[in-house]
Write an enzyme that holds these catalytic residues in place. Structure first.
Site, PDB file in Angstrom:
ATOM      1  CE1 TYR A  52      -3.374   2.872   0.641  1.00  0.00           C
ATOM      2  CE2 TYR A  52      -1.937   3.491   2.452  1.00  0.00           C
ATOM      3  CZ  TYR A  52      -2.990   3.776   1.591  1.00  0.00           C
ATOM      4  OH  TYR A  52      -3.630   4.984   1.696  1.00  0.00           O
ATOM      5  CG  HIS A  82      -4.535  14.031  -0.073  1.00  0.00           C
ATOM      6  ND1 HIS A  82      -4.420  13.358  -1.266  1.00  0.00           N
ATOM      7  CD2 HIS A  82      -5.061  13.145   0.813  1.00  0.00           C
ATOM      8  CE1 HIS A  82      -4.847  12.114  -1.103  1.00  0.00           C
ATOM      9  NE2 HIS A  82      -5.248  11.965   0.141  1.00  0.00           N
ATOM     10  CG  ASN A 194      -0.577   8.695   5.998  1.00  0.00           C
ATOM     11  OD1 ASN A 194      -1.088   7.852   6.722  1.00  0.00           O
ATOM     12  ND2 ASN A 194      -1.060   9.012   4.816  1.00  0.00           N
ATOM     13  CE1 TYR A 278     -17.827  25.084  49.281  1.00  0.00           C
ATOM     14  CE2 TYR A 278     -18.791  24.222  47.250  1.00  0.00           C
ATOM     15  CZ  TYR A 278     -18.711  24.228  48.634  1.00  0.00           C
ATOM     16  OH  TYR A 278     -19.492  23.378  49.354  1.00  0.00           O
ATOM     17  NE  ARG A 281     -14.873  27.022  51.873  1.00  0.00           N
ATOM     18  CZ  ARG A 281     -15.596  25.949  52.191  1.00  0.00           C
ATOM     19  NH1 ARG A 281     -15.007  24.818  52.519  1.00  0.00           N
ATOM     20  NH2 ARG A 281     -16.906  26.020  52.167  1.00  0.00           N
ATOM     21  CG  PHE A 326      -2.829   7.177   9.989  1.00  0.00           C
ATOM     22  CD1 PHE A 326      -4.172   7.171  10.323  1.00  0.00           C
ATOM     23  CD2 PHE A 326      -2.341   6.124   9.231  1.00  0.00           C
ATOM     24  CE1 PHE A 326      -5.019   6.160   9.909  1.00  0.00           C
ATOM     25  CE2 PHE A 326      -3.192   5.109   8.805  1.00  0.00           C
ATOM     26  CZ  PHE A 326      -4.535   5.132   9.142  1.00  0.00           C
ATOM     27  CD  GLU A 410      -8.805   8.010   5.104  1.00  0.00           C
ATOM     28  OE1 GLU A 410      -9.252   9.143   5.383  1.00  0.00           O
ATOM     29  OE2 GLU A 410      -7.869   7.820   4.316  1.00  0.00           O
TER      30      GLU A 410
END
Length: 496
Positions: A52, A82, A194, A278, A281, A326, A410
């Site tokens: 791949y 991309h 990637n 609060y 403290r 990734f 994906e």
């Protein structure tokens, strides 16, 4: 001198490399690892084995085999297709951190890219050639595809660079530097885009900012307690030893340091008040919980800084594992946790602001003696309230969401890039909230004179007064608030 791919990167080291106080190099040991892995890729490329990303298409096209002659075009097309990010560009320092982290990952010798390519990225870093990268478009798996594609477009002569505060086409800038664009080879495009470096850069930036703001929140809280004439007893070590959370113990210790030698604290040790609200403290418990979140994210970030997060990972001439290093989930979830932690620091600070304008325990209402004609410090608390609510709305965890991409290949993504961006938005709002609390606390302390305070608090009061005068009658507070925010942003207040 830091050795890429050999030494261990830390939060402080990456900051030093980024700001230029530490030189980072690719030494002979790293070069040997890079060249060895590259030879493995070249062997796979020439073989009949289908691997791949080396001799196949990407994502859902992983079943399409690519010939040796098509390899270079495949890698170039990968970067170009991309690079589809949108929105404003990230800060150029984030681009630099992304490149530093990517070089460190590539130099570990599992990605299979050429040494020449890595050296070109190092040249960009060292010569201030910082690519433009849009903020939006990454889903955090297969890592930060769109941002990393934009980051490395200049390697092939595409995209843009920041030069000072202006943007110029990469082709022009490369020509000025007598640089010929690279022709990508097998595995290189995939090795570049990637990874989790966009998420990681935002994590690093957030951690560096949050580290100071955690300390500053203790200082602003201590100054508010001094102005309120609150008690120091909730910070005694005996209390925190029987509930020993790391963050709580650390904050309680810091509060004791911030009150050390305070005449004001000692002046009311035997008063009739039993306990404080609060937000006064419970500072060790609340600030401490935020510190615990910081510690957790820091631990994960430093693991990620020294990890290989691209895909596939090349192990030998015959084996390249297509896994999921990734995936941004390990950082995404912790970033969301830290977002809540940062938001809560602002939430409790706003409550202390409110207490200081109530007009109790010797303080005039709205911190002004001439109330009615003057509104004093009534309105800045509206601003802190608005910022706190904005932060709350930013606390929805993107890591709890996932939208499938790549035709379902994906099918579960981290959305960690959004988590990283949102943490930094929250921290920017927190800077403003703490700036306003410090302004309130400095005003409240004026009504406790002639009592003195600890050395560190006196120094901080003087720093504030050098920029913001005591409020006597109403005036335009816009500039005062701006000056306070600049003190916080530029880390001018003393926290240790």
């Amino acid at each position: 001198m830091f050795k890429y791919g050999i030494d261990t990167l830390t939060l402080q080291l990456v900051n030093q490399i980024t700001n230029g106080t530490l030189k980072a190099i690719i030494n002979d040991e790293a070069k040997a690892k890079i060249n060895s892995c590259r030879k493995k890729v070249e062997t796979i490329t020439k073989s009949d084995k289908v691997v791949y990303g080396i001799n196949t298409g990407f994502g859902p096209l992983c079943d399409v085999q690519i010939t040796v002659d098509e390899t270079s075009l495949l890698q170039k097309n990968l970067l170009i297709t991309h690079a589809v990010g949108v929105g404003e560009n990230i800060d150029k320092q984030l681009s630099k951190i992304m490149m530093i982290c990517k070089v460190h990952a590539l130099c570990q010798g599992f990605s299979g890219v050429r040494l020449e390519l890595i050296e070109r990225i190092v040249y960009f870093i060292e010569n201030g050639l910082l690519p433009t990268v849009p903020k939006q478009g990454s889903v955090g798996a297969s890592g930060d595809l769109a941002p990393l594609s934009h980051l490395f477009l200049p390697l092939i002569g595409e995209g843009d660079f920041w030069i000072n505060d202006e943007i110029f086409p990469a082709k022009e800038v490369l020509k000025q530097h007598n640089i010929i664009p690279l022709e990508l080879q097998a595995k290189e495009g995939l090795g570049l885009i990637n990874g989790t470096q966009f998420i990681l850069a935002h994590t690093i930036t957030g951690l560096l900012k949050m580290e100071y703001l955690l300390d500053l929140a203790d200082v602003s809280g201590a100054m508010s307690i001094e102005g309120y004439k609150g008690s120091a007893s909730p910070f005694r070590p005996e209390l925190h030893q029987i509930r020993p959370f790391k963050g709580s113990i650390h904050v309680a210790e810091r509060m004791r340091m911030l009150f050390d030698g305070s005449q004001n604290i000692a002046s009311h040790e035997n008063c009739e008040r039993v306990q404080d609200p609060y937000s006064m403290r419970c500072i060790p418990q609340v600030h401490g919980a935020s510190r615990n979140a910081f510690y957790h994210l820091l631990e994960l970030a430093e693991i990620e800084m020294n990890s290989v997060t691209d895909n596939p990972i090349v192990l030998s001439e015959t084996e390249a594992i297509s896994g999921g290093n990734f995936h941004g989930q390990p950082l995404a979830m912790a970033l969301d946790y830290c977002s809540i932690a940062a938001s809560e620091l602002g939430n409790i600070a706003d409550r202390r602001c409110y207490l200081l304008i109530e007009g109790k325990y010797g303080l005039p209402r709205l911190l002004t003696k001439a109330g009615g004609l003057n509104s004093g410090f009534m309105i800045p608390q509206y601003t802190t309230a608005a910022l706190v609510t904005e932060n709350k709305s930013l606390c929805f965890p993107p890591s709890a969401d996932s939208i499938p991409t790549s035709l379902g290949q994906e099918d579960h993504v981290s959305m960690g890039s959004i988590s990283g961006r949102k943490l930094n938005q929250i921290l920017e709002n927190l800077e403003k909230i703490l700036a306003i609390e410090l302004m309130y606390a400095a005003q409240a302390m004026e009504f406790r004179r002639p009592n003195s305070f600890s050395k560190i608090i006196e120094k901080n009061h003087a720093i504030i007064r050098a920029k913001v005068d005591k409020l006597e009658d109403d005036r335009l507070l816009k500039d005062d608030i701006y000056n306070m925010i600049q003190l916080v942003k530029n880390e001018k207040l003393i926290v240790k």
